[in-house]
Design a protein around this motif. Sequence first.
Motif, short mmCIF file in Angstrom:
data_model
loop_
_atom_site.label_atom_id
_atom_site.label_comp_id
_atom_site.label_asym_id
_atom_site.label_seq_id
_atom_site.Cartn_x
_atom_site.Cartn_y
_atom_site.Cartn_z
N UNK A 119 0.83 -1.20 0.00
CA UNK A 119 0.00 0.00 0.00
C UNK A 119 0.87 1.25 0.00
N UNK A 120 0.33 2.33 0.55
CA UNK A 120 1.04 3.61 0.52
C UNK A 120 1.93 3.83 1.73
N UNK A 176 2.53 -1.33 9.99
CA UNK A 176 1.86 -0.08 9.61
C UNK A 176 2.82 1.10 9.74
N UNK A 177 2.80 1.98 8.75
CA UNK A 177 3.67 3.16 8.80
C UNK A 177 5.13 2.85 8.55
N UNK A 178 5.43 1.66 8.05
CA UNK A 178 6.82 1.26 7.89
C UNK A 178 7.60 2.01 6.84
#
Length: 245
Positions: free
Chosen positions: A16-17, A37-39
């Motif tokens: 994803x983004x 997440x947020x990686x």
Amino acid sequence: MEWQAEGTVLARRTHGETAVILDVLTDLHGRHSGLVPGGVSQKRAAMLQPGTRLDLRWRARRDDQLGTFAVEPVRLRSGLMADPLALAGLNAVCSLLVFALPERDPHPALVSDTERLLDRMETGADWGADYLHWEIRLLEEMGFGLDLSACAVTGARDGLAYVSPRSGRAVSREGAGEWADRLLPLPGMLGGAGDNRGEGLAEGLAITGHFLTTRIAGELVGRPVPAARQRLVDRLARGQQKPGY
């Protein structure tokens, strides 16, 4: 479902983004994937590089799901990124582990050997022989271990000079006979005798490379050995060349 353990990053890919999927190597859970997440953020990306040691907490509703990782850095191993040979070694090790290991299949002895090898790579020590023995361990853990203890033909433990490319067993010069030119030379580094008393890192890697290709790639995985392995072998070979040759 939830577990907590330390592990070393083997690979990362964007999802994803904002998220990344990590492949990590752990003692009890083997090679394991999870979403971070947020990686992709600059702060997190710096600690999610291959070779980094992390404290991991994995969570999922069911055991068969990808799940998510909460991560904290334990050891960055930044020295691996500073030396081109060490970086090539890191890439080869991580690529081979992702290539060969089934997910969530524990191999604690291989994990221990991997951590020691990465530590030696980071120190700048001469680790070529350690890498060769690590590949031998990888073959063993995947069910294709070499038997270099005695001649497959005569049973003798002395005068071993070759390895059978079919069985992975040692063969003495006497036992080889007219078949010698079809066998792989066994270097002194792996217990070879006679004309093969030299250290022979290149010959040792030719042996492990043969079985990585024919057994793991050909029979187990069904795709070629990662190119990172050959790039490392080429670098190690250049490092052994004497000036003027």
